[in-house]
Design a protein around this motif. Structure first.
Motif, PDB file in Angstrom:
ATOM      1  N   TRP A 189     -20.659  40.431 -38.771  1.00 40.54           N
ATOM      2  CA  TRP A 189     -19.977  41.544 -38.132  1.00 40.54           C
ATOM      3  C   TRP A 189     -18.476  41.447 -38.311  1.00 40.54           C
ATOM      4  O   TRP A 189     -17.895  40.375 -38.172  1.00 40.54           O
ATOM      5  N   ASN A 190     -17.860  42.564 -38.647  1.00 39.26           N
ATOM      6  CA  ASN A 190     -16.412  42.639 -38.796  1.00 39.26           C
ATOM      7  C   ASN A 190     -15.853  43.376 -37.581  1.00 39.26           C
ATOM      8  O   ASN A 190     -15.976  44.602 -37.468  1.00 39.26           O
ATOM      9  N   ASP A 191     -15.269  42.614 -36.655  1.00 38.49           N
ATOM     10  CA  ASP A 191     -14.794  43.223 -35.419  1.00 38.49           C
ATOM     11  C   ASP A 191     -13.568  44.091 -35.629  1.00 38.49           C
ATOM     12  O   ASP A 191     -13.291  44.989 -34.833  1.00 38.49           O
ATOM     13  N   PHE A 192     -12.822  43.808 -36.672  1.00 39.53           N
ATOM     14  CA  PHE A 192     -11.619  44.611 -36.936  1.00 39.53           C
ATOM     15  C   PHE A 192     -12.005  46.049 -37.279  1.00 39.53           C
ATOM     16  O   PHE A 192     -11.428  47.005 -36.770  1.00 39.53           O
ATOM     17  N   LEU A 193     -13.001  46.172 -38.164  1.00 32.64           N
ATOM     18  CA  LEU A 193     -13.439  47.514 -38.576  1.00 32.64           C
ATOM     19  C   LEU A 193     -14.627  48.005 -37.763  1.00 32.64           C
ATOM     20  O   LEU A 193     -15.100  49.114 -37.965  1.00 32.64           O
ATOM     21  N   THR A 194     -15.123  47.175 -36.859  1.00 31.60           N
ATOM     22  CA  THR A 194     -16.385  47.398 -36.136  1.00 31.60           C
ATOM     23  C   THR A 194     -17.478  47.840 -37.124  1.00 31.60           C
ATOM     24  O   THR A 194     -18.084  48.901 -36.989  1.00 31.60           O
ATOM     25  N   ALA A 195     -17.686  47.005 -38.115  1.00 28.10           N
ATOM     26  CA  ALA A 195     -18.629  47.340 -39.183  1.00 28.10           C
ATOM     27  C   ALA A 195     -19.466  46.108 -39.544  1.00 28.10           C
ATOM     28  O   ALA A 195     -19.003  44.977 -39.393  1.00 28.10           O
ATOM     29  N   GLN A 215      -5.697  59.183 -33.597  1.00 29.75           N
ATOM     30  CA  GLN A 215      -6.465  57.986 -33.932  1.00 29.75           C
ATOM     31  C   GLN A 215      -6.036  56.808 -33.051  1.00 29.75           C
ATOM     32  O   GLN A 215      -4.882  56.715 -32.642  1.00 29.75           O
ATOM     33  N   GLY A 216      -7.004  55.909 -32.812  1.00 35.70           N
ATOM     34  CA  GLY A 216      -6.689  54.775 -31.946  1.00 35.70           C
ATOM     35  C   GLY A 216      -7.298  53.473 -32.417  1.00 35.70           C
ATOM     36  O   GLY A 216      -7.273  52.483 -31.687  1.00 35.70           O
ATOM     37  N   GLY A 217      -7.859  53.451 -33.647  1.00 32.48           N
ATOM     38  CA  GLY A 217      -8.549  52.238 -34.087  1.00 32.48           C
ATOM     39  C   GLY A 217      -7.911  51.567 -35.276  1.00 32.48           C
ATOM     40  O   GLY A 217      -6.884  52.027 -35.793  1.00 32.48           O
ATOM     41  N   ALA A 218      -8.535  50.454 -35.708  1.00 30.74           N
ATOM     42  CA  ALA A 218      -8.142  49.703 -36.913  1.00 30.74           C
ATOM     43  C   ALA A 218      -6.637  49.428 -36.965  1.00 30.74           C
ATOM     44  O   ALA A 218      -6.001  49.503 -38.009  1.00 30.74           O
ATOM     45  N   GLY A 219      -6.072  49.104 -35.811  1.00 29.67           N
ATOM     46  CA  GLY A 219      -4.673  48.665 -35.792  1.00 29.67           C
ATOM     47  C   GLY A 219      -3.649  49.783 -35.852  1.00 29.67           C
ATOM     48  O   GLY A 219      -2.453  49.517 -35.938  1.00 29.67           O
ATOM     49  N   VAL A 220      -4.082  51.050 -35.739  1.00 33.49           N
ATOM     50  CA  VAL A 220      -3.134  52.156 -35.904  1.00 33.49           C
ATOM     51  C   VAL A 220      -2.060  52.143 -34.820  1.00 33.49           C
ATOM     52  O   VAL A 220      -0.888  52.450 -35.080  1.00 33.49           O
ATOM     53  N   GLU A 221      -2.436  51.738 -33.608  1.00 35.82           N
ATOM     54  CA  GLU A 221      -1.443  51.779 -32.531  1.00 35.82           C
ATOM     55  C   GLU A 221      -0.425  50.657 -32.667  1.00 35.82           C
ATOM     56  O   GLU A 221       0.701  50.757 -32.177  1.00 35.82           O
ATOM     57  N   ARG A 222      -0.814  49.592 -33.344  1.00 39.99           N
ATOM     58  CA  ARG A 222       0.154  48.534 -33.651  1.00 39.99           C
ATOM     59  C   ARG A 222       1.151  49.075 -34.692  1.00 39.99           C
ATOM     60  O   ARG A 222       2.352  48.867 -34.571  1.00 39.99           O
ATOM     61  N   LEU A 223       0.597  49.792 -35.689  1.00 40.37           N
ATOM     62  CA  LEU A 223       1.469  50.374 -36.717  1.00 40.37           C
ATOM     63  C   LEU A 223       2.456  51.367 -36.115  1.00 40.37           C
ATOM     64  O   LEU A 223       3.592  51.479 -36.559  1.00 40.37           O
ATOM     65  N   ASP A 224       1.985  52.109 -35.093  1.00 40.50           N
ATOM     66  CA  ASP A 224       2.855  53.094 -34.447  1.00 40.50           C
ATOM     67  C   ASP A 224       4.163  52.452 -33.989  1.00 40.50           C
ATOM     68  O   ASP A 224       5.213  53.060 -34.031  1.00 40.50           O
ATOM     69  N   LYS A 225       4.040  51.199 -33.538  1.00 31.38           N
ATOM     70  CA  LYS A 225       5.212  50.554 -32.946  1.00 31.38           C
ATOM     71  C   LYS A 225       6.003  49.717 -33.927  1.00 31.38           C
ATOM     72  O   LYS A 225       7.199  49.503 -33.746  1.00 31.38           O
ATOM     73  N   THR A 226       5.325  49.192 -34.959  1.00 31.33           N
ATOM     74  CA  THR A 226       6.000  48.187 -35.764  1.00 31.33           C
ATOM     75  C   THR A 226       6.307  48.606 -37.190  1.00 31.33           C
ATOM     76  O   THR A 226       7.210  48.066 -37.801  1.00 31.33           O
ATOM     77  N   SER A 227       5.563  49.538 -37.737  1.00 30.49           N
ATOM     78  CA  SER A 227       5.701  49.779 -39.169  1.00 30.49           C
ATOM     79  C   SER A 227       6.528  51.024 -39.470  1.00 30.49           C
ATOM     80  O   SER A 227       6.435  52.029 -38.782  1.00 30.49           O
ATOM     81  N   VAL A 228       7.332  50.924 -40.486  1.00 33.53           N
ATOM     82  CA  VAL A 228       8.071  52.098 -40.928  1.00 33.53           C
ATOM     83  C   VAL A 228       7.262  52.851 -41.988  1.00 33.53           C
ATOM     84  O   VAL A 228       7.574  53.965 -42.329  1.00 33.53           O
ATOM     85  N   VAL A 229       6.215  52.196 -42.495  1.00 37.56           N
ATOM     86  CA  VAL A 229       5.399  52.820 -43.540  1.00 37.56           C
ATOM     87  C   VAL A 229       4.006  53.065 -42.981  1.00 37.56           C
ATOM     88  O   VAL A 229       3.222  52.145 -42.807  1.00 37.56           O
ATOM     89  N   LYS A 230       3.698  54.312 -42.686  1.00 38.56           N
ATOM     90  CA  LYS A 230       2.375  54.612 -42.138  1.00 38.56           C
ATOM     91  C   LYS A 230       1.520  55.236 -43.235  1.00 38.56           C
ATOM     92  O   LYS A 230       1.865  56.286 -43.768  1.00 38.56           O
ATOM     93  N   PRO A 231       0.403  54.576 -43.589  1.00 42.40           N
ATOM     94  CA  PRO A 231      -0.424  55.148 -44.655  1.00 42.40           C
ATOM     95  C   PRO A 231      -1.048  56.471 -44.236  1.00 42.40           C
ATOM     96  O   PRO A 231      -1.170  56.767 -43.045  1.00 42.40           O
ATOM     97  N   PHE A 232      -1.459  57.207 -45.257  1.00 39.69           N
ATOM     98  CA  PHE A 232      -1.986  58.557 -45.058  1.00 39.69           C
ATOM     99  C   PHE A 232      -3.117  58.601 -44.040  1.00 39.69           C
ATOM    100  O   PHE A 232      -3.161  59.487 -43.193  1.00 39.69           O
ATOM    101  N   VAL A 291     -19.868  51.927 -40.064  1.00 35.96           N
ATOM    102  CA  VAL A 291     -18.925  51.828 -38.936  1.00 35.96           C
ATOM    103  C   VAL A 291     -19.656  52.109 -37.629  1.00 35.96           C
ATOM    104  O   VAL A 291     -20.388  53.086 -37.504  1.00 35.96           O
ATOM    105  N   GLU A 292     -19.464  51.215 -36.660  1.00 36.19           N
ATOM    106  CA  GLU A 292     -20.154  51.358 -35.380  1.00 36.19           C
ATOM    107  C   GLU A 292     -19.357  52.200 -34.383  1.00 36.19           C
ATOM    108  O   GLU A 292     -19.926  52.895 -33.555  1.00 36.19           O
ATOM    109  N   ARG A 293     -18.031  52.086 -34.438  1.00 37.74           N
ATOM    110  CA  ARG A 293     -17.221  52.767 -33.422  1.00 37.74           C
ATOM    111  C   ARG A 293     -16.042  53.494 -34.050  1.00 37.74           C
ATOM    112  O   ARG A 293     -15.457  53.019 -35.021  1.00 37.74           O
ATOM    113  N   ILE A 294     -15.684  54.610 -33.470  1.00 40.05           N
ATOM    114  CA  ILE A 294     -14.467  55.336 -33.864  1.00 40.05           C
ATOM    115  C   ILE A 294     -13.602  55.426 -32.611  1.00 40.05           C
ATOM    116  O   ILE A 294     -14.102  55.775 -31.534  1.00 40.05           O
ATOM    117  N   PHE A 295     -12.316  55.106 -32.762  1.00 38.38           N
ATOM    118  CA  PHE A 295     -11.425  55.096 -31.599  1.00 38.38           C
ATOM    119  C   PHE A 295     -10.464  56.282 -31.637  1.00 38.38           C
ATOM    120  O   PHE A 295      -9.931  56.619 -32.696  1.00 38.38           O
TER     121      PHE A 295
END
Lengths: 79, 423
Positions: free
Chosen positions: B405-411, B64-81, B296-300
């Motif tokens: 338009w919600n650019d965060f969710l592209t929705a 996955q590459g959208g909705a902030g997941v790559e930020r979570l990869d680097k910063t969060s110790v808690v990754k949701p399901f 949802v308009e885009r999937i990353f």
């Protein structure tokens, strides 16, 4: 035709059940369950649709040319 | 085969006069698509074709590459399901999917949905006019909060607390500079907004999540929080799942409910057809609406190894290189004329797809390991709601919704949608 369904690979999308509820169901955990291992050929088109629609390709088709005999089994073919 | 030359589709395939039905309402204007697969000047791969999109989403060479997941990869110790990958994701998904099955909906949530719809109908009859948007939260929320186990709030108003968080999501603007350099849709967080969001989350935790966890530690129930506690999840991990399930489970279905109501209320013939249809026909109509008005308009995705992609229309093959960002354009895939029959941007309640093995919703619920697990619930709640709403004597649109338009969710977001009944 023989269709093997991997319950291991299944991600519980329910797409197969929505497509052909006469042959596929979900068990209590939601995983695919084959209701009829030798379904009527009347359902062949819906079954093929279910196979193609599965988002994780949990189905494996063998002996595709044989359209007179249809068998569907739960079998973790990808293990 | 006869052909309707004006509309350009074979009349033997579709009995519906498309001129009398609705056109797509929510999509942003788009540049014409020249190829099913394109690589832009920044090295980002854009997938417009349905078959190519499905191939990429089903590939095991992407994450996955959208909705902030790559930020979570680097910063969060808690990754949701929903952000997990591989076997871990598959196992978790299987453990929790029993809450979403058709059987679970019929046995556990049907009465809740009907109760909420009854309240909605009573409200509209009493007030004569209502804003559909907040009511749509109450409808879908009744099921989602029950599935999660958020049923022990210290104060009333959980819906507002979740809503204030959801309303802040569009403020988390994607950093287009990062996107354009191929680094993904990173988020720009205004420090003030970031602090405000954290505060709202803390209030949600203290008033709604913490008491639910405490209750289930004493007395487990058949819900997500109880399941997570049995898996030794601590409060922080539990809270992270609660917020992601609440946002993912409520946001998209409520927008779709409003979009569907918009079409049906605007088209009396369509409305009559829906009310007279069988369960299967109504399901097909809703899936056609989901295809046309995908929330949802885009999937990353991010390629984790080289991915060969065969383009059927040109009989060529391209290779998406390891590390590349991939953008699946859902609206384009959903209107791909190789799959969808004529007039793909119009609603056709009797649509039959050209391509075997494709759901009528086409790509709106995604595909592959991360296909939407709640698609059945979303359609079920929408159906129960619409059947009651559309059967109301004199129901009509007072004000069409504002489309934002919600650019965060592209929705898309539909707001201020006022419907009423004639007295």
């Amino acid at each position: 035709m023989r269709i093997r369904v991997s319950t291991q690979r299944c991600i519980v999308s329910g797409v197969c059940v929505q497509t052909c509820s006469e042959v596929f169901a979900q068990n209590d955990d939601g995983v695919v369950h084959v209701l009829d291992e030798h379904p009527s050929l009347v359902h062949i088109k819906e079954i093929q649709q279910a196979v193609l629609r599965c988002p994780v390709q949990a189905f494996l088709i063998e002996d595709q040319e044989n359209t007179t005999d249809l068998t569907i089994i739960e079998d973790n073919w990808d293990q | 085969m006869s052909t309707d030359t004006q509309r350009g589709y074979p009349t033997s395939q579709c009995p519906v006069d498309h001129d009398h039905w609705g056109h797509q309402k929510t999509a942003r204007p788009q540049e014409p698509v020249t190829s099913p697969v394109e690589c832009d000047e920044y090295g980002i791969w854009h997938i417009h074709g349905f078959k190519e999109a499905r191939m990429v989403l089903r590939s095991r060479s992407v994450k996955q590459g959208g909705a902030g997941v790559e930020r979570l990869d680097k910063t969060s110790v808690v990754k949701p399901f929903i952000y997990m990958e591989g076997k871990k994701h598959q196992e978790y998904r299987k453990q929790t999917a029993r809450f979403f099955t058709p059987k679970a909906v019929s046995s556990n949530y049907q009465h809740l949905i009907e109760q909420q719809v009854d309240e909605f109908i009573a409200t509209i009859k009493r007030k004569k006019q209502v804003d559909l948007y907040p009511l749509s939260h109450a409808l879908i929320g009744s099921v989602v909060y029950k599935i999660i186990g958020l049923t022990n709030s210290r104060l009333p108003g959980m819906q507002d607390r979740v809503d204030t968080f959801i309303k802040r999501l569009p403020d988390m603007q994607p950093r287009y500079d990062a996107f354009e350099k191929g680094k993904g849709n990173k988020i720009y967080l205004n420090p003030f907004h970031f602090a405000e969001i954290q505060l709202r989350l803390l209030v949600f935790y203290l008033l709604d999540v913490q008491p639910a966890i405490q209750n289930r530690r004493r007395q487990p129930e058949d819900d997500l929080i109880s399941h997570l506690l049995s898996e030794k999840y601590n409060d922080l991990k539990n809270f992270t799942e609660c917020i992601t399930f609440a946002v993912a489970g409520i946001q998209a279905p409520r927008e779709f409910m409003c979009a569907a109501a918009w079409h049906f209320l605007e088209q009396p013939e369509l409305r009559a057809r829906y009310l007279a249809a069988s369960d299967k026909e109504r399901d097909c109509m809703l899936q056609e609406l989901v295809r046309l008005e995908s929330v949802v308009e885009r999937i990353f995705r991010r390629a984790i190894e080289d991915i060969p992609v065969y383009i059927e229309s040109t009989h060529t093959q391209v290779t998406i290189p390891k590390g590349a960002l991939i953008v699946i354009h859902v609206y384009s895939a959903n209107s791909d004329e190789c799959v969808v029959s004529g007039n793909p941007l119009q609603l056709c309640p009797a649509r039959e797809l050209k391509q075997e093995g494709v759901s009528n919703s086409v790509m709106s619920f995604g595909d592959g390991n991360h296909r939407c697990p709640g698609s059945h619930i979303a359609l079920r709640v929408t159906d129960i709601f619409l059947r009651r709403l559309l059967a109301l004597e004199g129901i009509h649109i007072i004000k069409q919704p504002d489309v934002a338009w919600n650019d965060f969710l592209t929705a898309y977001m539909l707001r201020n949608f006022i419907v009423g009944i004639s007295s």
